[in-house]
Design a protein around this motif. Structure first.
Motif, PDB file in Angstrom:
ATOM      1  N   ALA A   1       4.891 -23.016   4.136  1.00  0.00           N
ATOM      2  CA  ALA A   1       4.707 -21.792   4.585  1.00  0.00           C
ATOM      3  C   ALA A   1       4.341 -21.666   6.172  1.00  0.00           C
ATOM      4  CB  ALA A   1       3.309 -21.067   3.665  1.00  0.00           C
TER       5      ALA A   1
ATOM      6  N   SER B   1       7.028 -17.382  12.002  1.00  0.00           N
ATOM      7  CA  SER B   1       6.114 -16.232  11.536  1.00  0.00           C
ATOM      8  C   SER B   1       6.773 -14.842  11.619  1.00  0.00           C
ATOM      9  CB  SER B   1       4.908 -16.403  12.641  1.00  0.00           C
ATOM     10  OG  SER B   1       5.345 -16.089  13.963  1.00  0.00           O
TER      11      SER B   1
ATOM     12  N   TYR C   1       6.977 -12.985   8.425  1.00  0.00           N
ATOM     13  CA  TYR C   1       5.888 -12.617   7.618  1.00  0.00           C
ATOM     14  C   TYR C   1       5.943 -10.930   7.655  1.00  0.00           C
ATOM     15  CZ  TYR C   1       3.045 -16.407   6.989  1.00  0.00           C
ATOM     16  OH  TYR C   1       2.579 -17.785   6.657  1.00  0.00           O
TER      17      TYR C   1
ATOM     18  N   VAL D   1       3.748 -10.553   2.062  1.00  0.00           N
ATOM     19  CA  VAL D   1       3.347 -11.835   1.943  1.00  0.00           C
ATOM     20  C   VAL D   1       1.884 -11.976   1.515  1.00  0.00           C
ATOM     21  CG1 VAL D   1       3.252 -14.128   2.921  1.00  0.00           C
ATOM     22  CG2 VAL D   1       5.005 -12.498   3.462  1.00  0.00           C
TER      23      VAL D   1
ATOM     24  N   LEU E   1       6.889 -17.501   0.986  1.00  0.00           N
ATOM     25  CA  LEU E   1       5.827 -17.600   2.082  1.00  0.00           C
ATOM     26  C   LEU E   1       4.460 -17.379   1.229  1.00  0.00           C
ATOM     27  CD1 LEU E   1       7.282 -15.383   5.047  1.00  0.00           C
ATOM     28  CD2 LEU E   1       7.031 -18.101   4.762  1.00  0.00           C
TER      29      LEU E   1
END
Lengths: 306, 433
Positions: free
Chosen positions: A2, A7, A10, A14, A66
């Protein structure tokens, strides 16, 4: 894992699920032995319970790569982290997950047992340390909040079997309010015999879901249907409605739950009967008795609530 | 870069002058602001270069604020603990605090509140901060009441009655944002004095005055009014926005309140928030009493019942009085049937952290690793690595009771928001049973 994925990926769905696992030996042993001293044996043994929970944990991880799951065990004498999918060292395959999880859990239970053995009578404490595990979970979640603007949506899932420990009332309440302030819902799934007033309040105040499954054999289905969906998707689901909340408080003098009591005007401590002096803040209640509410007993009328 | 040269010195001078500003300097600052172009003002106001520092190799990087913030927080915490300990006479954990408070916030909306030394104006800053304060107040003081009073055109008038709902207070305040005329401290005190003498004897009566002006325009002798407040055991505190004034200082000293003067917006906010936690009670200020209360259960979402307050059938929600089982819609209230005071117990529990505060943690430097059996490699709370975290500061803290180690972030979180030590909560003392 993860943390290494960009990023940018995201998004709202998530999640970080912190699972609080009740590993109280007194509760699970009571289930096994079917001794029937205080409870008519729940249908679930600890190993069966785990066989429902482990697939649930892996299914959360499968829903979104994630997603992150942290498992914290709440014992009788201690609390501890036993699994963190973001840690990365346990390997990725499901069997590795399982092995690592069980190994850490076993270590934890063994440690907890040793702490218990240090001159301890079993009967006095049958509740798990919910307050400690909640506090740990919140600290972990704060760390995730600090990690940056893009972080998974955290939530807490309590899997509790043992009864509430009224001596933890203040600490549990503090944790609930802190969760409410940082908008972390506390979901709870009670596998014990009785409803848990603490968890009812926790879920009610933080906007989580409280569930007490009827059929414990189908625990995995309950978990995956009710608790697996991320917070974003919840608004589209028909989730169980609250069946009332037990708002009883614990009195400070005997630590037992009460629905009526006396409150000190200086510090708001709750007592189950009148005292001459407040044991928390030391105020004197000299004039207190003069100002009784004569009104309260004069007319009484009972309405059927339901 | 040339912007720095133009805007920098000017901006710095403003900051220096703000502490003791008066009319002249305000105007000077206003003129100076207008003399600059918009892009220049951006530099002059924000001084963005101040948040940078040079590291060993000469590179610019943002200032590491974490250690600084933590030091600041620790100072606050220790101050608070010291105050509590000093009040109860010893280090005993008994802390008397007035948790049922009746507070009137008096806001000065006289001409002086239109000054623009706070941006966009004193009035706007005060309104914004009061909004935050009201929310924080109810968060920290359940069962307390707040009311708003405005001073304007030489008279004081009440914006809201004492009430327990933050939203209605804020709405009333935001609807009345205008300022004019002279302020009158005496009129405000007289008005609030009249209201506060009616509250129950166990409540703590307080006035918090946010005063912008440097003058007060009174109809009579204000000393008498102050004497009256003192007799009625009303604690008056003042937060000034301009400079210290004798009459305010006198008022606070007489009635046992605190008097502070703000330097800038951030400082004002901080001073205001200091009034949110309940002050250690001054023993004779209120009569202690035991109040009988009920903690009703919340009904299931599907149940239909007739509520006793509106006499209408309602689906779901609702609370059941534990004494007479009547249904009421909202808490806190008094049961219509049996007269029992009904509160929601979580409401009360919100304030318990004042009674059982978490002890301040001890600072622990990096311990020699092998000297401990279990070397504190990770923070007990969040599992953060303590040794190489934050790249340079490996400072951490430990709880004096359970000896667990925590990182600085957890330390702040535990004391400011959680109010539980995870270490102490994660163990159970064997002696107890």
């Amino acid at each position: 894992m993860a943390s290494s994925v960009s990023s940018k990926l995201y998004s709202d769905d998530v999640s970080l699920v912190v699972v609080l696992l009740d590993v109280n030996p007194f509760f699970w042993a009571g289930v096994n032995a079917n001794s029937g001293t205080n409870q008519p044996a729940a249908a679930l043994s600890f190993s069966k319970f785990l066989s429902h929970v482990l697939p649930f944990v892996s299914s959360i991880l499968l829903i979104n790569p994630l997603n992150q799951v942290v498992v914290i065990a709440a014992g009788v004498k201690s609390c501890g982290y036993i699994y963190d999918s973001g840690g990365g060292s346990d390997g990725t395959s499901v069997s590795d997950l399982r092995a690592g999880f069980l190994r850490r859990l076993e270590e934890f239970v063994e440690r907890d047992r040793q702490l218990c053995r240090d001159g301890e009578r079993a009967a006095a404490t049958t509740s798990s340390l919910l307050s400690g595990s909640l506090s740990l979970a919140l600290c972990y979640i704060q760390r995730v909040f600090r990690s940056g603007i893009l972080h998974p949506q955290p939530r807490i899932l309590c899997l509790q079997g043992s009864p509430d420990g009224p001596d933890q009332y203040v600490a549990v309440m503090n944790a609930i309010f802190s969760a409410q302030r940082s908008v972390v819902p506390i979901d709870s799934c009670v596998v014990g015999i009785r409803h848990s007033a603490f968890l009812q309040q926790a879920s009610h105040i933080t906007g989580g879901i409280y569930l007490k499954p009827q059929q414990l054999d189908a625990l995995f289905q309950y978990l995956s249907v009710v608790f697996a969906a991320d917070l974003q998707s919840r608004s589209f689901l028909q989730l169980p409605k609250s069946a009332g909340v037990d708002f009883r408080a614990s009195c400070f003098c005997h630590k037992k739950p009460i629905d009526r009591g006396y409150v000190c005007s200086v510090c708001l401590s709750i007592f189950c009967k009148t005292h001459k002096k407040c044991s928390t803040c030391g105020s004197d209640f000299k004039q207190a008795s003069a100002d009784s509410r004569s009104k309260s007993d004069s007319k009484r009328k009972t309405l059927e609530a339901s | 870069m040339s912007g720095n040269g133009v805007g920098g010195p000017g901006g710095r001078r403003d900051a220096g002058a703000r502490g003791g500003d008066d009319e002249e300097e305000d105007e000077e600052e206003g003129l100076e602001g207008e003399g600059l172009a918009a892009w220049e003002r951006a530099y002059a106001d924000e001084r963005s270069w101040e948040s940078l520092q040079e590291d060993e190799s000469g590179l610019l990087r943002p200032i590491d604020t974490k250690t600084f913030q933590h030091a600041q927080y620790r100072r606050r915490l220790l101050l608070r603990t010291a105050a509590a300990a000093g009040d109860s006479g010893s280090a005993a954990p008994r802390i008397q605090r007035g948790l049922i408070r009746y507070l009137y916030v008096v806001i000065d909306f006289s001409r002086a509140a239109s000054e623009t030394d706070y941006r966009p104006s004193r009035m706007a800053v005060v309104a914004k901060c009061v909004e935050g304060f009201v929310r924080e107040f109810f968060d920290q003081n359940p069962l307390s009441h707040i009311g708003l009073v405005a001073i304007k055109d030489g008279i004081a008038h009440r914006l809201t009655e004492l009430g327990g709902s933050p939203e209605s207070q804020i709405r009333a305040l935001m609807g009345k944002l205008e300022c004019s005329g002279d302020p009158s401290l005496q009129n405000a005190l007289d008005l609030v004095h009249g209201f506060l003498t009616q509250v129950p004897s166990y409540g703590h009566r307080e006035i918090l005055i946010l005063y912008s002006a440097l003058t007060t325009c009174d109809p009579g002798n204000i000393m008498e009014t102050i004497e009256n407040c003192k007799k009625a055991k009303i604690r008056c505190s003042v937060v000034g926005l301009s400079a210290e004034i004798y009459i305010c200082k006198h008022l606070c000293a007489e009635t046992g309140g605190s008097y502070t003067v703000a330097l800038d917006e951030a400082h004002f906010k901080e001073l205001l928030q200091e009034h949110a936690p309940p002050s250690p009670a001054i023993a004779e200020y209120a009569v202690a009493n035991l109040i009988k209360m009920g903690f009703p259960q919340r009904g299931a979402e599907t149940i239909i019942a007739i509520c006793s307050c509106h006499k209408e059938p309602k689906v779901g929600g609702g609370y059941t009085c534990p004494q007479c089982f009547a249904r009421v819609c909202e808490l806190p209230t008094e049961c219509n049937i049996c007269g029992l005071t009904l509160v929601s117990s979580p409401h009360l529990a919100r304030s318990y952290h004042h009674l059982f505060p978490v002890l301040p943690f001890n600072e622990a430097s990096v311990a020699p690793l092998n000297s401990y059996q279990k070397s504190p490699r990770t923070c007990f709370g969040c599992q953060q690595d303590l040794l190489n975290y934050g790249s340079k500061s490996s400072l951490h803290v430990s709880c004096p009771k359970c000896n667990q180690y925590f990182c600085l972030d957890c330390d702040i979180y535990i004391h400011e928001s959680l109010h539980n030590c995870p270490g102490c909560e994660s163990r159970r003392e064997s002696i107890l049973s």
